[in-house]
Every structure is written in C-alpha cells, then in structure tokens.
Design a protein around this motif. Structure first.
Motif, PDB file in Angstrom:
ATOM      1  N   TYR A 123      -1.401   2.249  14.844  1.00 12.72           N
ATOM      2  CA  TYR A 123      -0.549   2.712  15.952  1.00 12.72           C
ATOM      3  C   TYR A 123      -1.443   3.473  16.923  1.00 12.72           C
ATOM      4  O   TYR A 123      -2.279   4.277  16.507  1.00 12.72           O
ATOM      5  CB  TYR A 123       0.568   3.628  15.434  1.00 12.72           C
ATOM      6  CG  TYR A 123       1.312   4.352  16.537  1.00 12.72           C
ATOM      7  CD1 TYR A 123       2.408   3.770  17.152  1.00 12.72           C
ATOM      8  CD2 TYR A 123       0.900   5.617  16.958  1.00 12.72           C
ATOM      9  CE1 TYR A 123       3.083   4.431  18.172  1.00 12.72           C
ATOM     10  CE2 TYR A 123       1.573   6.278  17.977  1.00 12.72           C
ATOM     11  CZ  TYR A 123       2.659   5.673  18.579  1.00 12.72           C
ATOM     12  OH  TYR A 123       3.324   6.325  19.595  1.00 12.72           O
ATOM     13  N   ASN A 177       5.068   3.630   3.401  1.00 15.50           N
ATOM     14  CA  ASN A 177       4.239   2.893   4.353  1.00 15.50           C
ATOM     15  C   ASN A 177       3.740   3.881   5.403  1.00 15.50           C
ATOM     16  O   ASN A 177       4.225   3.910   6.533  1.00 15.50           O
ATOM     17  CB  ASN A 177       5.046   1.769   5.004  1.00 15.50           C
ATOM     18  CG  ASN A 177       4.189   0.859   5.873  1.00 15.50           C
ATOM     19  OD1 ASN A 177       2.991   1.110   6.063  1.00 15.50           O
ATOM     20  ND2 ASN A 177       4.788  -0.175   6.420  1.00 15.50           N
ATOM     21  N   ARG A 215       2.742   3.236   9.202  1.00 15.55           N
ATOM     22  CA  ARG A 215       3.810   2.909  10.140  1.00 15.55           C
ATOM     23  C   ARG A 215       4.871   3.995  10.187  1.00 15.55           C
ATOM     24  O   ARG A 215       5.263   4.475  11.254  1.00 15.55           O
ATOM     25  CB  ARG A 215       4.466   1.585   9.751  1.00 15.55           C
ATOM     26  CG  ARG A 215       5.548   1.122  10.726  1.00 15.55           C
ATOM     27  CD  ARG A 215       6.469   0.074  10.115  1.00 15.55           C
ATOM     28  NE  ARG A 215       7.339   0.664   9.096  1.00 15.55           N
ATOM     29  CZ  ARG A 215       8.391   0.047   8.559  1.00 15.55           C
ATOM     30  NH1 ARG A 215       8.680  -1.185   8.918  1.00 15.55           N
ATOM     31  NH2 ARG A 215       9.125   0.642   7.645  1.00 15.55           N
ATOM     32  N   ASP A 216       5.325   4.432   9.004  1.00 14.53           N
ATOM     33  CA  ASP A 216       6.547   5.235   8.942  1.00 14.53           C
ATOM     34  C   ASP A 216       6.360   6.693   9.324  1.00 14.53           C
ATOM     35  O   ASP A 216       7.327   7.339   9.748  1.00 14.53           O
ATOM     36  CB  ASP A 216       7.162   5.139   7.541  1.00 14.53           C
ATOM     37  CG  ASP A 216       7.783   3.774   7.280  1.00 14.53           C
ATOM     38  OD1 ASP A 216       7.861   2.980   8.237  1.00 14.53           O
ATOM     39  OD2 ASP A 216       8.157   3.492   6.134  1.00 14.53           O
ATOM     40  N   ALA A 244      -1.371   7.617  11.620  1.00 13.03           N
ATOM     41  CA  ALA A 244      -1.708   6.272  11.143  1.00 13.03           C
ATOM     42  C   ALA A 244      -3.188   6.162  10.790  1.00 13.03           C
ATOM     43  O   ALA A 244      -3.567   5.420   9.883  1.00 13.03           O
ATOM     44  CB  ALA A 244      -1.332   5.242  12.202  1.00 13.03           C
TER      45      ALA A 244
END
Length: 510
Positions: free
Chosen positions: A454, A282, A285-286, A81
């Motif tokens: 994150y 993304n 996040r992903d 992230a």
C-alpha cells in the motif's frame, strides 16, 4: 510475513508461543473506533466554543481535526504495510531514523501518552458510574492523601479504586488472549458507536430546539463569548499579542490552533491498530484499511455529534455547560433529569471499550522495545495464550500508580497528575506524528526497492499537508501554550539518558 523486525534466537522461537493472528478487518476497525471514542467528544465542545466563539468555529475545528486525522491515517498505511510487526509507530520511527527515535516515542508512550490516557479514561469511567451510584465519590477516602512534598500527594478514594479495578479487570481479560480482547472490543465498540449515533439522531431530529437553531445558524460565524488567548510565557507578552477569535485572521488562526488540543486528543489513538500488526490476519492490507475505515467512521460521528449539540443547545449553553458536560446538557434539554443518567450510561460503555483497546495495544509497544533490548527482558516474552502478559502487568501497575498520584492545588484541593502530564505531551505527540509521516519520505529514499503493498494516498501532497498543518499548530502552541509545550519536550528528552543506559546494558549482555 515473519516477525523479522523483532529478532529472537531460534531457541526462543521454539520455546515461546507465537502471536495469534486473530484480528480481521472488522476487528481492526473496531480497535481503531473503540480506542478513539472515549469521553472527550462528550465534553470538549465547551472549551472549543469558548476559544472559537462561534458555531462555525466549533464545526470548523472538528473538520480540520478530521482532515488531519484522516490524512495521517492514510499516510501511516504505507508504513503499516511496509513493517507489519508488533510495535507500530515505534518500529516506523526506528526504521526511518534510528533506534533512539523509536525509543523516545516508546518511552513517552509508556510513561504518559498511553498510560496517562488510560488513567484518565478509567477515572472518567468511575466518575460517570458515580452519577448512577453516588457512593462512588472522589471525596470518600480509603487512603487519605499523603503528601509527597508541597506539590504532590498520593491517595486512594472510592472513585480512584473503581478506576484501578477497571484497569486490573481489563488487563487480566487481555492476558487471556487476543481473542478475548477483541471480543470485548467488538461488543463495547458496537454499543458505544450506536450510543453516539443515538445521541446524534436525538439531537438533530427529536430534540431540535428552534431557538437554538436560530441562535447558532443565523449567527454561524459571529464570534460571541470568546475567551482572550494570552501568550503562554511572560517573556512573550511584549512580543506576541493577546488575541481572540474576533481579532482578524491571526486571531482566528490562533483560536483554531489552540482548540485543536482538545479535538485532536479526542480523535487520537487511531494508530493503535499498528501496535498489534503481528496479530492481524492480513497485516499488509488490513492494518492500513482499519486505520482508514476507523478514522472516517469516527470523524463522521464526531462532526455529526457537534452538529447535534448545535441543534439542541444555544451557543452560550454549550460554552457554559456544567463541568463542560455538553452531551449531558443536550440530553437533559430533551429528556429532563433522566437525560443525565442516559448520558452517564453511554459514557460508561464508551470509556470501558476505549480502555480495553488502549490496554490491548499499548503492551505491544513495550514488547517490541524489550525485543530490541530497550526495556525489561521479561516484557518481551509471550505467555501461553500468545500475548505479552508481563508487559500487560507492568503497564497496569504504572497506570494504577498514575491514578493514585495527585497534584496539590494552591487552594489545597487535589488534581490528577496524569491530567497535567497529558497536557504536557500533546505538543510532543504532534512532533512524533509529523516525524513519522516525514519518515515516509525518508524511507522511500532509504528503501526504494522495498515491497510496498500500500502506498500513501496522495503522496507527496497529502503527507506534506499533514506535516505543514502539524508544524503550524505546534507553532501556535509554543507561543500560546508555552507552559505545557516545553515540559512535554523535557519528558521526551529525559528518555535520552535512559536509552543510553539500556543500550549500554544491551552491549554488556551481548
């Protein structure tokens, strides 16, 4: 976020197509699952049971592997992230320490880790295809072995040719764009996950062998048939004892440490989604979620698959499965001779999907290195489909060379050079993983105000657990797998003069 970690000139930005952000959360999870599940889960149980000597030792090995892998994935999420750029772990090491450490990882990944794994999986694909089509033989030569000194040779058998053709096909398919690559990945990963799930159901529910269950679970921790584990070098023999899993706590500790070589290697490649972060829709996040979901899915399947083996086969049959093909032995016990063909089809699907994910992801590290001036400049360019086409081609050529290079055994038969190289770098891979997770601590001090969408789960306890466990395993490997541990360090350190040459060339060009 723009690809700020990989600076290019404004002119190049106008001339080159950009990465296509086409990978969603499901696609990313499929890349993780597909890259992790190859052929290892179907064979390494034999070696693990010979080392641990018990049904409990087999399951405990996989549980430890699962805890380590999931802990690492949860920790990597913070780095993914923080740096959502092409190159993944290469970028994390570069930013945490220095460009040298990033290069040493990228060098080892390209030279052995990624390319050697792809070569091994490609030959595994051809080997199991040979179960269905016997003409695909390792002894039917197109080019007879040509000696390269007394210890090495180069050859091309029909089996090797099929492996090379597989690599060429998947390299070409991934040059057509990330959407093509992810489509292949989604299809084959879904098929292989269903195949592994079917094996689990058949082993636990359909093929329940009451004699095997009684043998394995009535003597769950009883050590039987465990091989002696000797010190890995002559000078250690007077200092370190030869042990088995039955030699008390230290013996069990050593057995579990040595057995992690097979299980950790079978559960590796979960970090590959980080290499493709620039193509994730993304990424902040992903990428982290894909690592977490993918590792949990695979580790669950792996533990259940080994439980299925224990329900279908007595321990001695697992330890002595022909060619270590435990899954084939389990299905053969249920369905007879047709079980071998069923397992071959499952492994063909599994290896094809595995290599697609590895080929897709590996080229992005080469691309990132080239953008830093640490690899051939052409590999840092994207083709009109928005993928690093030249990097894919160079990666494919090196893999084909590794498939063709052979080792000459004392009895005159031939081994595979990539197999030896992979044995050598297992120790080094653990070092890079531990250093990368340690990088979380480093970067929190270096970049305390950086945006962290994150944060590592359970920080600092979970990351510290992984680092300590990895150091413990490395300690065991240094003592008992010395002959494979130190060559891995040599391969890594050979990258230092190469880095110096690239850096010098970069300064001259500037």
């Amino acid at each position: 976020m723009a690809e700020t970690a990989l600076p290019v000139t404004t002119q190049n930005k106008r001339e080159e197509p950009g990465f296509v952000r086409a990978i969603g959360l499901f696609d990313g999870t499929m890349i993780v699952v597909g890259s992790m599940i190859g052929s290892g889960i179907f064979i390494v149980a034999a070696d693990i049971t010979r080392q641990t000597g018990s049904a409990g030792g087999l399951l405990l090995t996989w549980i430890l592997t699962g805890l380590l892998t999931i802990a690492a994935a949860l920790a990597y999420g913070e780095l993914a992230a923080l740096f959502p750029h092409a190159g993944g772990q290469y970028v994390y090491l570069r930013e945490a320490y220095s460009p040298l450490w990033g290069f040493l990882y990228g060098w080892t990944l390209f030279l052995v880790i990624q390319s050697g794994t792809i070569a091994a999986v490609a030959v595994g694909f051809a080997r199991y295809l040979g179960v269905l089509f016997p003409s695909i033989s390792p002894n039917t030569w197109i080019i007879h072995p040509i000696a390269l000194g007394s210890r090495y040779a180069i050859s091309l058998s029909v089996q090797q040719l099929i492996g090379v053709v597989m690599v060429i096909f998947l390299t070409f398919a991934n040059m057509l764009g990330v959407r093509t690559g992810k489509l292949i990945q989604n299809i084959f990963t879904s098929a292989k996950a269903l195949s592994l799930f079917a094996l689990i159901v058949l082993g636990i529910l359909v093929g329940r062998n009451h004699a095997a269950i009684a043998d394995n679970f009535s003597h769950f921790w009883t050590v039987r048939g465990a091989q002696p584990i000797e010190p890995g070098a002559g000078f250690l023999r007077g200092l370190v004892p030869t042990v088995t899993a039955a030699s008390g706590f230290f013996g069990l500790f050593v057995a579990l440490g040595v057995s992690q070589v097979g299980s950790l290697f079978s559960a590796d490649a979960w970090n590959n989604i980080g290499f493709t972060a620039a193509e994730v829709k993304n990424p902040k996040r992903d990428v982290a979620l894909s690592m977490a979901f993918g590792t949990v899915i695979v580790i669950t399947l792996y533990v259940l698959a080994n439980l299925a083996y224990l329900c279908a086969l007595p321990l001695a049959q697992i330890q002595n499965a022909p060619d270590d093909r435990v899954a084939t032995a389990a299905l053969s016990a249920i369905f007879g001779p047709v079980g071998a063909s069923m397992m071959a089809i499952a492994i063909i699907i599994s290896t094809f999907g595995c290599n697609n994910g590895l080929i897709l992801a590996g080229s992005r590290v080469v691309y990132a290195m080239a953008h830093d001036g640490l690899f051939f400049r052409a590999t840092g360019k994207l083709n009109k489909r928005g993928v690093p086409g030249v990097a894919l081609i160079i990666q494919g050529i090196w893999i084909a060379i590794l498939i063709m290079l052979r080792t000459v055994k004392p009895d005159g038969t031939y081994g595979n050079l990539y197999s030896d190289l992979l044995d050598y770098v297992v120790f080094s891979v653990l070092i890079f993983y531990a250093l990368t997770i340690l990088g979380i601590f480093v970067l929190r001090k270096k970049k305390p105000d950086a945006e962290r969408p994150y944060k590592a789960f359970g920080y600092p306890v979970v990351p510290a657990f992984y680092i300590m466990a990895a150091v413990a395993i490395m300690f065991v490997l240094l003592l008992y797998k010395t002959q494979t541990a130190w060559p891995g360090l040599v391969i890594v350190m050979l990258g230092v003069p190469v880095y110096w040459l690239w850096s010098r060339q970069k300064k001259t060009a500037a």
